[in-house]
Each structure stands twice: as C-alpha cells, then as structure tokens.
Scaffold this motif. Structure first.
Motif, PDB file in Angstrom:
ATOM      1  N   MET A   1      50.371  39.617  54.368  1.00  0.00           N
ATOM      2  CA  MET A   1      51.361  39.518  53.284  1.00  0.00           C
ATOM      3  C   MET A   1      50.827  38.667  52.134  1.00  0.00           C
ATOM      4  N   LYS A   2      50.078  37.602  52.517  1.00  0.00           N
ATOM      5  CA  LYS A   2      49.500  36.715  51.505  1.00  0.00           C
ATOM      6  C   LYS A   2      48.475  37.486  50.654  1.00  0.00           C
ATOM      7  N   LEU A   3      47.686  38.322  51.352  1.00  0.00           N
ATOM      8  CA  LEU A   3      46.673  39.104  50.644  1.00  0.00           C
ATOM      9  C   LEU A   3      47.320  40.142  49.733  1.00  0.00           C
ATOM     10  N   PHE A   4      48.430  40.719  50.199  1.00  0.00           N
ATOM     11  CA  PHE A   4      49.139  41.700  49.377  1.00  0.00           C
ATOM     12  C   PHE A   4      49.697  41.029  48.116  1.00  0.00           C
ATOM     13  N   GLY A   5      50.256  39.815  48.300  1.00  0.00           N
ATOM     14  CA  GLY A   5      50.764  39.043  47.157  1.00  0.00           C
ATOM     15  C   GLY A   5      49.660  38.726  46.169  1.00  0.00           C
TER      16      GLY A   5
ATOM     17  N   PHE B   1      46.920  40.443  45.802  1.00  0.00           N
ATOM     18  CA  PHE B   1      46.514  41.707  45.184  1.00  0.00           C
ATOM     19  C   PHE B   1      47.426  42.051  43.998  1.00  0.00           C
ATOM     20  N   ILE B   2      48.745  41.973  44.242  1.00  0.00           N
ATOM     21  CA  ILE B   2      49.706  42.300  43.177  1.00  0.00           C
ATOM     22  C   ILE B   2      49.596  41.301  42.018  1.00  0.00           C
ATOM     23  N   ALA B   3      49.448  40.022  42.379  1.00  0.00           N
ATOM     24  CA  ALA B   3      49.364  38.989  41.341  1.00  0.00           C
ATOM     25  C   ALA B   3      48.147  39.203  40.453  1.00  0.00           C
ATOM     26  N   LEU B   4      47.005  39.505  41.080  1.00  0.00           N
ATOM     27  CA  LEU B   4      45.783  39.667  40.279  1.00  0.00           C
ATOM     28  C   LEU B   4      45.757  40.984  39.510  1.00  0.00           C
ATOM     29  N   THR B   5      46.414  42.003  40.050  1.00  0.00           N
ATOM     30  CA  THR B   5      46.401  43.297  39.353  1.00  0.00           C
ATOM     31  C   THR B   5      47.349  43.293  38.163  1.00  0.00           C
ATOM     32  N   PHE B   6      48.571  42.784  38.362  1.00  0.00           N
ATOM     33  CA  PHE B   6      49.585  42.899  37.303  1.00  0.00           C
ATOM     34  C   PHE B   6      49.926  41.566  36.622  1.00  0.00           C
TER      35      PHE B   6
ATOM     36  N   TYR C   1      38.793  30.625  47.193  1.00  0.00           N
ATOM     37  CA  TYR C   1      39.095  31.794  48.018  1.00  0.00           C
ATOM     38  C   TYR C   1      38.115  31.880  49.164  1.00  0.00           C
ATOM     39  N   ASN C   2      38.590  32.419  50.324  1.00  0.00           N
ATOM     40  CA  ASN C   2      37.634  32.739  51.386  1.00  0.00           C
ATOM     41  C   ASN C   2      37.059  34.130  51.099  1.00  0.00           C
ATOM     42  N   LEU C   3      36.176  34.606  51.998  1.00  0.00           N
ATOM     43  CA  LEU C   3      35.464  35.862  51.708  1.00  0.00           C
ATOM     44  C   LEU C   3      36.428  37.045  51.575  1.00  0.00           C
ATOM     45  N   ILE C   4      37.443  37.085  52.440  1.00  0.00           N
ATOM     46  CA  ILE C   4      38.394  38.202  52.404  1.00  0.00           C
ATOM     47  C   ILE C   4      39.184  38.171  51.087  1.00  0.00           C
ATOM     48  N   GLU C   5      39.629  36.973  50.715  1.00  0.00           N
ATOM     49  CA  GLU C   5      40.387  36.849  49.451  1.00  0.00           C
ATOM     50  C   GLU C   5      39.506  37.204  48.262  1.00  0.00           C
ATOM     51  N   ALA C   6      38.223  36.818  48.329  1.00  0.00           N
ATOM     52  CA  ALA C   6      37.292  37.157  47.237  1.00  0.00           C
ATOM     53  C   ALA C   6      37.123  38.679  47.145  1.00  0.00           C
ATOM     54  N   ALA C   7      37.071  39.341  48.305  1.00  0.00           N
ATOM     55  CA  ALA C   7      36.941  40.809  48.316  1.00  0.00           C
ATOM     56  C   ALA C   7      38.206  41.463  47.744  1.00  0.00           C
TER      57      ALA C   7
ATOM     58  N   ILE D   1      38.708  43.777  44.164  1.00  0.00           N
ATOM     59  CA  ILE D   1      39.313  45.112  43.963  1.00  0.00           C
ATOM     60  C   ILE D   1      40.496  45.016  43.002  1.00  0.00           C
ATOM     61  N   ALA D   2      41.322  43.969  43.192  1.00  0.00           N
ATOM     62  CA  ALA D   2      42.568  43.862  42.413  1.00  0.00           C
ATOM     63  C   ALA D   2      42.305  43.656  40.916  1.00  0.00           C
ATOM     64  N   VAL D   3      41.369  42.772  40.601  1.00  0.00           N
ATOM     65  CA  VAL D   3      41.116  42.459  39.184  1.00  0.00           C
ATOM     66  C   VAL D   3      40.603  43.685  38.414  1.00  0.00           C
ATOM     67  N   PRO D   4      39.548  44.370  38.920  1.00  0.00           N
ATOM     68  CA  PRO D   4      39.101  45.548  38.166  1.00  0.00           C
ATOM     69  C   PRO D   4      40.112  46.690  38.161  1.00  0.00           C
ATOM     70  N   LEU D   5      40.954  46.749  39.212  1.00  0.00           N
ATOM     71  CA  LEU D   5      42.009  47.778  39.213  1.00  0.00           C
ATOM     72  C   LEU D   5      42.998  47.503  38.063  1.00  0.00           C
ATOM     73  N   GLY D   6      43.322  46.228  37.869  1.00  0.00           N
ATOM     74  CA  GLY D   6      44.169  45.843  36.745  1.00  0.00           C
ATOM     75  C   GLY D   6      43.518  46.203  35.420  1.00  0.00           C
ATOM     76  N   PHE D   7      42.201  45.988  35.344  1.00  0.00           N
ATOM     77  CA  PHE D   7      41.452  46.352  34.130  1.00  0.00           C
ATOM     78  C   PHE D   7      41.517  47.862  33.890  1.00  0.00           C
ATOM     79  N   LEU D   8      41.310  48.637  34.982  1.00  0.00           N
ATOM     80  CA  LEU D   8      41.346  50.103  34.873  1.00  0.00           C
ATOM     81  C   LEU D   8      42.702  50.583  34.361  1.00  0.00           C
ATOM     82  N   ILE D   9      43.777  50.033  34.939  1.00  0.00           N
ATOM     83  CA  ILE D   9      45.128  50.452  34.538  1.00  0.00           C
ATOM     84  C   ILE D   9      45.356  50.149  33.060  1.00  0.00           C
ATOM     85  N   VAL D  10      44.980  48.938  32.645  1.00  0.00           N
ATOM     86  CA  VAL D  10      45.220  48.542  31.249  1.00  0.00           C
ATOM     87  C   VAL D  10      44.378  49.365  30.281  1.00  0.00           C
ATOM     88  N   ILE D  11      43.082  49.534  30.584  1.00  0.00           N
ATOM     89  CA  ILE D  11      42.213  50.252  29.636  1.00  0.00           C
ATOM     90  C   ILE D  11      42.634  51.723  29.535  1.00  0.00           C
ATOM     91  N   TYR D  12      43.108  52.297  30.647  1.00  0.00           N
ATOM     92  CA  TYR D  12      43.519  53.708  30.593  1.00  0.00           C
ATOM     93  C   TYR D  12      44.814  53.869  29.780  1.00  0.00           C
TER      94      TYR D  12
END
Lengths: 190, 55
Positions: free
Chosen positions: A1-5, A7-12, A127-133, A137-148
């Motif tokens: 759940m923490k990772l999902f939070g 993910f959403i925080a970094l994407t949006f 961040y630990n390794l999982i959070e860094a991974a 994914i989340a940060v560039p996904l946010g970039f993709l959504i915005v640039i598109y």
C-alpha cells in the motif's frame, strides 16, 4: 500500500514536470506532435527506470563504502550518459524495430534533467531499492502523461485564434502553468 | 581523495568506451531517422544532429 501511495504521489501529485519543473526542455521541444511526444515518453521510462536502479546500487555499494559520496553528482551524470550510449548500441544490435521508433529520442535523454533529478531524489529521500525502482517507473510515467496531454493541447492551439504576441512559446508556457494549477487540485488525494 | 580520482577515471573510461562502441555499431538497415523531431532540440553533441545537418 505504501508503494502504491508512492507511485500515485510521484506520478500525479508530485509530478516531475508540473510540480518540480524538471524536463521543461523536452516538454517544449518535443510536444508539437503527439506521436513524437509518446515516443519520447516511452524512451524516458526505459532510461529512468534503469538509471534509477543502477545509480542507487552504485551509491550504496560503491560511493558509501569508499566514503566518496560527494562524487554522487558527477557519478550520476556519467552513468546516465554511458547508459544512454549503451542502450542505443544495444537496441541497434538486438531490436531494430524499437531502435527505429526511439532512435532520435535516446540521445536527447542525456540532456533531460528529470533523469538526473530522479537519481538524486532517490538518494536524498532515503528510498530503498524497491522504492527507487517504483520511483523509476512512476516519475517517467507522470512525464509521459503530461507531455502527451500537452502535445494534444498544443496541436489544438495551432488552429486556435491566439493573439499574435502569445503565439508559440508564450501560449505553451501559459498552458503548462494552467496544467500545473490543475494538477495541484489532486494534492490532497495522497 | 585517491579513490575519488580512480573512480572518476573509471567512469570517464566507461563513458568513452560506450561512446566508441555505439559510434562503431551500424544502424539497422532501412532505418531512417525522422528529423522533424529535432526541430525543438539544440543538442549539437547528438550524433543525429550532424546527420540531419548533412541532409
């Protein structure tokens, strides 16, 4: 759940483009055509994910044991530049189809400050390794959504009746500002 | 300090190595780059920049 939070925080909510204003150069330069914007976004996901993991490993398994953590910036810059060169070569050899679609966008990523920003943020946020991974994914996904989305808006702006002094970059920057305001509206969700 | 210099030298060598390997790797056949995507970019160090300029 923490990772999902996360993910959403970094994407949006903490979108790399609209809240931190990283990667404005590719946002302005490659958003005239939605297809180019999409290709650039996919290439950025690919590179940020890999660089995020590699830079984290290098920091904690090389720089920290050798007590040269002050070398983090120069290390990350050179690692990202090398990674982009390596990826381009790897794609030329193994996946010509992917290379054809990403070819021109891969070298551009070397100058994309979001890649370096994610690598440095992973360290400063502890961040630990999982959070860094996940961040990778989340940060560039946010970039993709915005640039598109931005590219589709700019395409409509081309045919809109915009005052002469606002045509081109000024109206694009105003649009980016309004998008940043809009994304602030979901700040309380996560 | 010594470790920092050695580490920096290693990183520079890795970059030069990957750059040269990439430069000497042939592009796939029938691969044409879409230079219209380069309009908003001013990265003159990019290999595609020189290629587009020649055309």
């Amino acid at each position: 759940m923490k990772l999902f939070g996360l993910f959403i925080a970094l994407t949006f909510v903490n979108n790399v483009v609209l809240s931190k204003f990283y990667a404005i150069c590719p946002l302005m330069g490659l958003s005239k055509n939605p297809k180019n914007a999409l290709n650039m976004g996919i290439a950025v996901i690919f590179v940020i994910f890999l660089s995020s993991i590699i830079t984290w490993l290098l920091y904690y398994y090389v720089l920290v044991p050798l007590k040269i953590t002050y070398m983090d910036l120069i290390t990350f810059i050179l690692v990202i530049a090398s990674l982009v060169q390596f990826l381009e070569m790897f794609l030329k050899k193994t996946s010509p189809d992917i290379y054809k679609s990403m070819g021109v966008y891969l070298p551009l990523i070397t100058t994309n400050c979001a890649v370096l920003g994610v690598a440095l943020d992973n360290i400063t946020a502890n961040y630990n390794l999982i959070e860094a991974a996940v961040a990778g994914i989340a940060v560039p996904l946010g970039f993709l959504i915005v640039i598109y989305i931005f590219a589709t808006i700019r395409q409509r702006l081309e045919i809109a009746d915009v005052p002469t002094s606002f045509k081109g970059a000024p109206i694009a920057l105003i649009t980016a500002g309004i998008m940043a305001c809009a994304i602030m509206g979901i700040a309380g969700v996560v | 300090m010594v470790y920092a210099i050695i580490w920096f030298a290693i990183l520079v060598c890795v970059y030069i190595g990957t750059y040269l390997l990439n430069r000497h790797t042939k592009k796939p056949d029938d691969c044409k780059t879409d230079f219209t995507a380069c309009q908003g970019c001013a990265n003159i160090a990019c290999g595609h920049y020189k290629e587009g300029e020649m055309k």
